[in-house]
Design an enzyme around this catalytic site. Structure first.
Site, PDB file in Angstrom:
ATOM      1  CD1 TRP A  57      -2.934   1.492   0.767  1.00 59.08           C
ATOM      2  CD2 TRP A  57      -1.429   2.411   2.142  1.00 59.08           C
ATOM      3  NE1 TRP A  57      -3.388   2.733   1.118  1.00 59.08           N
ATOM      4  CE2 TRP A  57      -2.480   3.325   1.960  1.00 59.08           C
ATOM      5  CE3 TRP A  57      -0.366   2.766   2.978  1.00 59.08           C
ATOM      6  CZ2 TRP A  57      -2.509   4.559   2.577  1.00 59.08           C
ATOM      7  CZ3 TRP A  57      -0.387   4.008   3.581  1.00 59.08           C
ATOM      8  CH2 TRP A  57      -1.452   4.890   3.390  1.00 59.08           C
ATOM      9  CG  HIS A  58       3.552   2.301   3.160  1.00 59.16           C
ATOM     10  ND1 HIS A  58       3.049   1.282   3.924  1.00 59.16           N
ATOM     11  CD2 HIS A  58       3.466   3.411   3.924  1.00 59.16           C
ATOM     12  CE1 HIS A  58       2.684   1.763   5.100  1.00 59.16           C
ATOM     13  NE2 HIS A  58       2.923   3.045   5.126  1.00 59.16           N
ATOM     14  N   GLY A  59       3.674   1.660  -1.484  1.00 60.22           N
ATOM     15  CA  GLY A  59       4.263   1.954  -2.781  1.00 60.22           C
ATOM     16  C   GLY A  59       4.555   0.696  -3.558  1.00 60.22           C
TER      17      GLY A  59
END
Lengths: 469, 428
Positions: free
Chosen positions: A321-323
């Site tokens: 989700w962060h990247g």
């Protein structure tokens, strides 16, 4: 638009507040929506069209889910369609290039011809507002929330500029009543102002200078061990003060507008285990992952093995989700492993019997290791950095020069001050909300704000780390 | 009686609002009083496009009275209390200052060049590093010149930290020079048959021999006249070794011409009081004169940075950046003062520091032959070639082009080393 910029502080915010408090109550949500679109579109105007489209779509799915004559099957279908469309958008904008590039690498390894990849610009904050919309419809389906009164209320919820681009992730059920009716009191506005100033100070006075130290070391080819440790410490401070500062500013702005947001950080570096870290770091994301992913997967109800698998899946997806990068996945896996291990030991860390300062110290060390995975450009750079921390790197003589950049009086003061602040127990949110406003606090906050503004004038380095997520 | 906490709440809110509102209100009043356009209303005339909005935001900030007047004061305060020298300048030892990109060039790895922004589709290609991009760009230029029968000589100039690491930090106190990534480029170029001059080894040897050796200025990014002279002699030796012969020899004369100058890093820091804290440097220049023409400087009417020796005598052309400009061509008057006015051109004299005493003149003297030059500050990678392409007649009669650039330029990769076509030669 960024909170710590000239245009936001001196133009957008005063104008927004001036209009907001002079409008009749019923028009205020409309003004919030309009202003939030300007705020968001400031990066790239077409991003607004995308957000508008997903807002309309999610509002429509919500109506389908809560339609009076909808059968359970139809409601389920509407929810599935909502999840699929939202994740498709997120997947396309955030993960398409990563997937295509990874596939190309595999093709190259197999000796096949790689294919051309469409260049996709990642709309800022798409992860945050997609989660806002998704949680709305899931809550409607579960019966945990009532449908939005109007499209305007829903648009205001999705676009609400304080938390739009970097959280905290607010659930509709938290804001629903406040969107319909909220109190604007002097005390709430004052506490909002106080939290905003503290967040602003964290960002300008601590996160930005710490970030320069972190960048100087992480961008070097072969740092010495002592520099590598200082670099990752600086990054730990940068990411905390950056994100916590942004969250504080968001909470503060929300309170100015009459909204009550929950705090997003609770002294995470004072945690005594990784399990505790996730109760204190980015609390809104942890709770969303728990309620909308971990529990639906079965949580800990399906036996120990499934609990570990569920934890691993949640942390891997949390990392992703962060990247869209392999090192974010590795970061998620690292946390998933540690959480699984602590769960196996009955939510106890392997150092759970050590004295408290040692427990905090070891947890912080583990956090530092995870930040290396998070900050490095890619996995091989992260591995090289770990080697540097262990003193196993072959140094180029030029690596000595980084000392002149990082060991400056200003950096040393900032890092000592920052380290002191993260390990002390009083948090900005508690300091302001739990205690009544006093003259002493005003006397501290106004000079802090003025000093932060003055430093902002002189800074050219002003990134917000969480915007990329 | 009012609750004291309410009073302090009111005070906090009032002061907060007063601070955030006072800046735009004062700015607007100021602009009205000055009869200027009200800056913030430009947003209503701005096309809603990301680049336009960024430009609007930057202008609003830069033109803000508060920003303009408080920023220097804050920077000055941060320098006074915490020795902070800003994002561009790194403070070294013994009063030496360094340009941060020069240090970063030595520290950072040779990164893979990012694909360009053109087009919506990216075709995956084997990663080309910044150094490889620069190498390819130089190869292309070699090809363009070869088509005109001209040879290329590449001269990367070491950055100050590569020559004086011991003045950057105590940690490097024993080092009299650092190996530079630019030397890898030199090796690649030599392998490809492109002629080069290795100033790195030369300067390192000079430092080993003489210890301190004043090759670079303390508060400036550039070399001293001695450094320029040493480099010019090495380049001249290489040019002669390449078999070049002058079409006519000129017996240049040299005279001492000391100047006092402010280092460019003092201004880059943008800190009031920085100049006073470090002071001027006295520089012992040697001014080179042509017996017939006087100083080797462009006439005021010439294109900026372009020097053409009258007639066909100059068969060498130098492309360069501020390392070629310093001491040679007119500079902003604020940079310093010449000890003695050197020429009867009043508007020019005060800008020459001292003029005709830089790399170009020393090269001409060492070769006993005039050298034409196209010079652009910070623009050796692309801008000089752009100038050359619009002024390609300067290439007529040339046998060698000497291309000088600062080593840090390698770090800008393909984006900074654009492909500039040269007009086809009239008589190839």
């Amino acid at each position: 638009m960024v909170f710590t910029t000239h245009i936001f502080i001196f133009y957008f915010l005063p104008l927004f507040l001036l209009v907001y408090f002079n409008l009749p109550y019923t028009w205020r949500n409309c003004w919030i929506t309009l202003a939030s679109y300007v705020f968001y579109g400031w990066w790239e105007p077409w991003f607004v069209c995308l957000m508008l489209f997903t807002t309309l779509m999610d509002f429509f799915w919500g109506r389908m889910i809560t339609a009076p004559r909808a059968t359970p099957a139809r409601r389920k279908l509407a929810l599935a369609a909502c999840v699929a469309t939202n994740l498709s958008f997120l997947g396309f904008f955030k993960y398409y290039m990563f997937s295509a590039e990874s596939l190309n690498r595999l093709l190259e390894l197999a000796g096949a011809e790689p294919f051309s990849i469409l260049k996709v610009t990642l709309p800022i904050g798409i992860s945050f507002y997609t989660f806002h919309s998704l949680t709305y419809n899931i809550d409607l389906y579960r019966g945990h929330a009532r449908p939005a009164r109007s499209l305007l209320d829903f648009s205001a919820f999705v676009a609400l500029f304080p938390d739009l681009v970097a959280g905290p992730i607010i659930r509709y059920k938290t804001l629903a009543a406040q969107l319909a009716c909220r109190e604007h009191t002097l005390s709430r506005f004052a506490s909002g102002t106080a939290i905003f100033i503290l967040g602003f100070g964290k960002k300008i006075l601590l996160a930005n200078p710490a970030g320069q130290v972190a960048d100087a070391v992480f961008n070097s080819a072969h740092p010495y061990a002592v520099d590598a440790w200082l670099g990752v410490l600086a990054y730990a401070l940068q990411i905390y003060f950056d994100f916590c500062g942004y969250s504080d500013m968001a909470v503060g702005l929300g309170r100015m507008l009459g909204f009550e947001y929950l705090k997003n950080f609770d002294a995470p570096y004072r945690s005594e285990s990784i399990t505790e870290v996730w109760r204190r770091w980015h609390i809104s994301l942890s709770s969303v992952l728990r309620d909308y992913l971990y529990y639906p997967l079965g949580g800990n109800r399906l036996g120990p093995f499934r609990t570990y698998v569920n934890l691993a899946v949640v942390m891997l997806l949390g990392g992703l989700w962060h990247g869209a990068k392999w090192n974010f996945l590795a970061w998620g896996a690292f946390h998933g492993l540690l959480l699984g291990y602590e769960r196996w030991r009955g939510k106890q860390s392997f150092y759970g019997r050590f004295p408290r300062p040692l427990r905090i110290g070891i947890t912080f060390l583990l956090m530092l290791c995870s930040w290396v995975l998070f900050r490095a450009d890619n996995l091989s750079a992260a591995m090289a950095y770990f080697k540097a921390m262990a003193g196993l790197q072959i140094h180029a003589p030029a690596s000595l020069l980084v000392a002149a950049e990082i060991y400056t009086p200003l950096n040393i003061v900032v890092l000592i001050l920052g380290a002191g602040l993260v390990f002390q127990p009083i948090q900005a949110h508690d300091w302001v909300v739990a205690r009544p406003q006093s003259w002493g606090r005003t006397a501290c906050l106004i000079p802090l704000f003025v000093f932060s503004l003055l430093v902002m004038f002189s800074q050219s380095f002003n990134p917000f780390l969480y915007f990329q997520f | 009686m009012a609750n004291p906490s309410h009073k302090s709440e009111k005070a906090l809110i009032t002061l907060f609002l007063a601070i955030i509102c006072s800046v735009p209100v004062c700015q607007t009043l100021l602009e009205l009083c000055r009869g200027e356009r009200i800056q913030f209303t430009d947003v209503f005339h701005t096309f809603p496009k990301a680049s336009e909005l960024r430009q609007y935001e930057a202008t609003l900030k830069e033109k803000s009275w508060v920003q303009q007047n408080l920023r220097p004061a804050v920077q000055s305060l941060l320098f006074e209390i915490a020795r902070d020298s800003g994002p561009k300048v790194v403070q070294g030892l013994q009063g030496w200052l360094f340009y941060r990109p020069d240090i970063r060039f030595l520290l950072e790895p040779d990164r893979v060049d990012l694909p360009g922004n053109e087009g919506a589709w990216i075709k995956p290609s084997p990663g080309v590093t910044q150094r490889e991009s620069v190498f390819r760009s130089i190869e292309r230029v070699r090809g363009q010149l070869q088509a005109r029968g001209i040879r290329l000589l590449v001269v990367p100039v070491p950055g100050k930290p590569a020559v004086y690491p011991d003045r950057v930090t105590r940690r490097a106190g024993n080092l009299k020079g650092l190996p530079s990534p630019a030397q890898n480029l030199l090796a690649d170029l030599q392998k490809a048959g492109i002629e080069t001059v290795d100033l790195f080894t030369l300067f390192h040897q000079e430092r080993q021999k003489t210890g301190g050796a004043d090759l670079y200025l303390a508060t400036d990014t550039h070399w001293t006249p001695r450094g320029a002279q040493l480099a010019a002699r090495a380049v001249a030796a290489k040019v002669l070794a390449m078999g070049w012969k002058p079409s006519q020899t000129v017996a240049f004369e040299s005279t001492p011409a000391p100047v006092k100058r402010w280092g460019d890093l003092l201004d880059m820091a943008q800190i009031p009081g920085f100049r006073q804290a470090f002071g001027m440097e006295t520089v012992a220049c040697e001014q080179i004169r042509d017996p017939a023409l006087g100083l080797l400087i462009p006439a005021p009417s010439d294109r900026p940075g372009t020097y053409k020796y009258p007639g066909p005598a100059a068969t060498l052309l130098l492309l360069g950046d501020s390392f070629s400009r310093i001491y040679q061509y007119p500079e902003p008057p604020s940079l310093g003062e010449a000890a003695e006015p050197s020429e009867n051109r009043p508007e020019q004299t005060k800008r020459l520091l001292p003029g005709s005493a830089g790399f170009v003149s020393h090269l001409a003297q060492a070769l006993k032959s005039p050298v034409d030059a196209v010079v652009s500050d910070g623009g050796a990678a692309t801008d000089v070639r752009r100038k050359l392409s619009t002024h390609a007649e300067i290439l007529e009669g040339k046998s060698i082009v000497i291309w000088e650039f600062a080593e840090r330029d390698i770090h800008i990769g393909a984006a900074g080393w654009e492909d500039i076509p040269l007009p086809a030669p009239v008589n190839p």
